[in-house]
Scaffold this motif. Structure first.
Motif, PDB file in Angstrom:
ATOM      1  N   VAL A 168       0.605  -1.165  -0.272  1.00  0.00           N
ATOM      2  CA  VAL A 168       0.476   0.377  -0.138  1.00  0.00           C
ATOM      3  C   VAL A 168       0.635   1.620   0.022  1.00  0.00           C
ATOM      4  N   ARG A 169       2.207   1.552   0.678  1.00  0.00           N
ATOM      5  CA  ARG A 169       2.532   2.538   1.070  1.00  0.00           C
ATOM      6  C   ARG A 169       3.525   2.366  -0.397  1.00  0.00           C
ATOM      7  N   ARG A 170       3.690   1.366  -1.398  1.00  0.00           N
ATOM      8  CA  ARG A 170       5.124   1.596  -2.065  1.00  0.00           C
ATOM      9  C   ARG A 170       3.861   2.353  -3.242  1.00  0.00           C
ATOM     10  N   ARG A 171       2.518   1.840  -3.299  1.00  0.00           N
ATOM     11  CA  ARG A 171       1.603   2.069  -4.703  1.00  0.00           C
ATOM     12  C   ARG A 171       0.451   3.028  -4.114  1.00  0.00           C
ATOM     13  N   GLY A 172       0.255   3.324  -2.725  1.00  0.00           N
ATOM     14  CA  GLY A 172       0.305   4.986  -2.891  1.00  0.00           C
ATOM     15  C   GLY A 172      -1.378   4.668  -2.272  1.00  0.00           C
ATOM     16  N   TRP A 173      -1.453   3.436  -2.186  1.00  0.00           N
ATOM     17  CA  TRP A 173      -3.703   3.258  -2.575  1.00  0.00           C
ATOM     18  C   TRP A 173      -3.822   1.642  -2.443  1.00  0.00           C
ATOM     19  N   ALA A 174      -4.726   1.660  -2.035  1.00  0.00           N
ATOM     20  CA  ALA A 174      -5.598   0.289  -0.908  1.00  0.00           C
ATOM     21  C   ALA A 174      -6.647  -0.209  -2.003  1.00  0.00           C
ATOM     22  N   GLN A 175      -6.402  -1.471  -1.871  1.00  0.00           N
ATOM     23  CA  GLN A 175      -8.185  -2.242  -2.246  1.00  0.00           C
ATOM     24  C   GLN A 175      -8.864  -3.349  -1.664  1.00  0.00           C
ATOM     25  N   SER A 176      -9.840  -3.693  -1.109  1.00  0.00           N
ATOM     26  CA  SER A 176     -10.277  -5.173  -0.445  1.00  0.00           C
ATOM     27  C   SER A 176     -11.500  -5.188  -1.006  1.00  0.00           C
ATOM     28  N   VAL A 177     -11.377  -6.466  -1.576  1.00  0.00           N
ATOM     29  CA  VAL A 177     -12.547  -7.164  -2.281  1.00  0.00           C
ATOM     30  C   VAL A 177     -13.553  -8.206  -0.463  1.00  0.00           C
ATOM     31  N   ALA A 178     -14.624  -8.124  -0.820  1.00  0.00           N
ATOM     32  CA  ALA A 178     -15.174  -8.726   0.287  1.00  0.00           C
ATOM     33  C   ALA A 178     -14.030  -9.148   1.846  1.00  0.00           C
ATOM     34  N   GLN A 179     -13.581  -7.843   1.863  1.00  0.00           N
ATOM     35  CA  GLN A 179     -12.473  -7.918   3.284  1.00  0.00           C
ATOM     36  C   GLN A 179     -13.375  -7.677   4.538  1.00  0.00           C
ATOM     37  N   GLU A 181     -17.073  -6.305   4.344  1.00  0.00           N
ATOM     38  CA  GLU A 181     -18.487  -6.942   4.223  1.00  0.00           C
ATOM     39  C   GLU A 181     -18.642  -7.787   3.014  1.00  0.00           C
ATOM     40  N   ALA A 182     -18.924  -9.203   2.826  1.00  0.00           N
ATOM     41  CA  ALA A 182     -19.826  -9.638   1.735  1.00  0.00           C
ATOM     42  C   ALA A 182     -20.131  -8.993   1.163  1.00  0.00           C
ATOM     43  N   GLY A 183     -19.680  -8.977  -0.557  1.00  0.00           N
ATOM     44  CA  GLY A 183     -19.874  -8.583  -1.865  1.00  0.00           C
ATOM     45  C   GLY A 183     -19.969  -7.502  -1.396  1.00  0.00           C
ATOM     46  N   VAL A 184     -19.009  -6.724  -0.593  1.00  0.00           N
ATOM     47  CA  VAL A 184     -18.664  -5.436  -1.175  1.00  0.00           C
ATOM     48  C   VAL A 184     -17.129  -5.650  -1.654  1.00  0.00           C
ATOM     49  N   ALA A 185     -16.857  -4.018  -2.437  1.00  0.00           N
ATOM     50  CA  ALA A 185     -15.370  -3.622  -3.039  1.00  0.00           C
ATOM     51  C   ALA A 185     -15.359  -2.295  -2.242  1.00  0.00           C
ATOM     52  N   SER A 186     -13.711  -2.197  -2.316  1.00  0.00           N
ATOM     53  CA  SER A 186     -13.440  -0.599  -2.011  1.00  0.00           C
ATOM     54  C   SER A 186     -12.208   0.123  -2.404  1.00  0.00           C
ATOM     55  N   VAL A 187     -12.024   0.809  -2.667  1.00  0.00           N
ATOM     56  CA  VAL A 187     -10.745   1.496  -2.642  1.00  0.00           C
ATOM     57  C   VAL A 187     -10.216   2.690  -2.178  1.00  0.00           C
ATOM     58  N   SER A 188      -9.215   3.054  -1.718  1.00  0.00           N
ATOM     59  CA  SER A 188      -9.037   4.058  -1.260  1.00  0.00           C
ATOM     60  C   SER A 188      -7.410   4.883  -1.672  1.00  0.00           C
ATOM     61  N   ALA A 189      -7.526   5.993  -0.653  1.00  0.00           N
ATOM     62  CA  ALA A 189      -6.366   6.803  -1.609  1.00  0.00           C
ATOM     63  C   ALA A 189      -5.987   7.212  -0.122  1.00  0.00           C
ATOM     64  N   PRO A 190      -4.273   7.834   0.164  1.00  0.00           N
ATOM     65  CA  PRO A 190      -4.183   8.810   1.817  1.00  0.00           C
ATOM     66  C   PRO A 190      -4.611  10.076   1.409  1.00  0.00           C
ATOM     67  N   VAL A 191      -5.327  10.605   2.527  1.00  0.00           N
ATOM     68  CA  VAL A 191      -5.149  11.712   2.428  1.00  0.00           C
ATOM     69  C   VAL A 191      -4.096  12.480   3.491  1.00  0.00           C
ATOM     70  N   ARG A 192      -3.258  13.927   3.020  1.00  0.00           N
ATOM     71  CA  ARG A 192      -1.935  14.131   3.644  1.00  0.00           C
ATOM     72  C   ARG A 192      -2.358  15.656   4.540  1.00  0.00           C
ATOM     73  N   GLY A 193      -2.374  16.053   5.526  1.00  0.00           N
ATOM     74  CA  GLY A 193      -2.308  17.334   5.975  1.00  0.00           C
ATOM     75  C   GLY A 193      -0.971  17.882   4.990  1.00  0.00           C
ATOM     76  N   PRO A 194      -1.066  19.762   5.702  1.00  0.00           N
ATOM     77  CA  PRO A 194       0.244  20.201   5.461  1.00  0.00           C
ATOM     78  C   PRO A 194       1.721  20.039   6.056  1.00  0.00           C
ATOM     79  N   ASP A 195       1.526  18.538   7.049  1.00  0.00           N
ATOM     80  CA  ASP A 195       3.146  18.757   7.373  1.00  0.00           C
ATOM     81  C   ASP A 195       3.359  17.192   6.383  1.00  0.00           C
ATOM     82  N   GLY A 196       2.765  16.976   5.265  1.00  0.00           N
ATOM     83  CA  GLY A 196       3.151  15.364   5.033  1.00  0.00           C
ATOM     84  C   GLY A 196       2.913  14.355   5.871  1.00  0.00           C
TER      85      GLY A 196
END
Length: 236
Positions: A168-179, A181-196
């Motif tokens: 996740v850190r290397r590519r800068g995003w994460a995904q999950s498939v039924a992880q 909740e059954a039947g649900v997929a998701s994708v997420s990316a980080p939001v950084r504050g002004p300090d990084g």
């Protein structure tokens, strides 16, 4: 450097507040710090105390009052202000419900969302607490978690591994498939504050039938761009 508005009583009151914010102040210390006459410093400090902007510590010294915190709490959250248009953009670009998560102890809390208007969707009400141990949002918040002891503890019950978080850190995003909740997929990316530092996770979620078994390849670029837009706004 002290600023002057041209309204003397306001400038003097602010000088007293500034001094009390820096350290508890006896009346004598207020006089020295603000260079105000003793009677003026006393009169204004007592008036500020009546309004709750100053209080007293156990030794009777002036400190900031509870009203200051109450006023600060009433201010709009900069993260939510910056995220609102981005959540709508991500939802419209991806065609899926978008969420913003913050870590709260061992959980993540949905602090903002933009729901898909029609069709089958996954609704995460604002205020919902979800585990850090499953889902792409949990992976993102864990991947940049600075509390090593907490992370080690979370990994003992997580649906992902430390190696997953390295990816996740290397590519800068994460995904999950039924992880989470059954039947649900998701994708997420980080939001950084002004300090990084990572302060939130920007996510989309929806049925696997629509997002597919590898949703990150399709949606990650938009989520990364959305996270960067929020960060840019927060950084001014």
């Amino acid at each position: 450097m002290r600023q002057h508005s041209g309204i003397g009583v306001i400038d003097k009151a602010v000088a007293i507040l500034d001094a009390s914010a820096a350290a508890p102040q006896s009346l004598a210390e207020l006089v020295t710090t603000t260079e105000l006459p003793r009677a003026t410093a006393h009169r204004l400090a007592v008036a500020l105390e009546i309004h709750g902007l100053l209080g007293r510590d156990s030794e009777g010294r002036f400190v900031l009052g509870s009203r200051v915190a109450e006023l600060a709490a009433a201010l709009p959250d900069p993260l939510l202000v910056a995220a609102a248009p981005v959540l709508a953009w991500v939802r419209d670009e991806c065609g899926e419900s978008a969420q913003l998560y913050r870590r709260d102890g061992r959980a993540r809390v949905c602090v903002a969302a933009a729901e898909r208007a029609t069709g089958l969707r996954t609704t995460v009400p604002v205020g919902s607490q979800l585990p850090l141990t499953a889902g792409s949002g949990g992976q993102v918040l864990c991947a940049w978690l600075e509390d090593a002891a907490l992370l080690k503890d979370l990994l003992t019950e997580a649906e992902f591994t430390e190696r997953n978080l390295l990816d996740v850190r290397r590519r800068g995003w994460a995904q999950s498939v039924a992880q989470r909740e059954a039947g649900v997929a998701s994708v997420s990316a980080p939001v950084r504050g002004p300090d990084g530092g990572v302060i939130a996770a920007l996510s989309i979620s929806g049925p696997i039938e629509r997002l597919g078994r590898a949703p990150g390849q399709r949606f990650a670029p938009m989520l990364i761009a959305g996270g960067r837009r929020i960060t840019s706004t927060l950084s001014g």
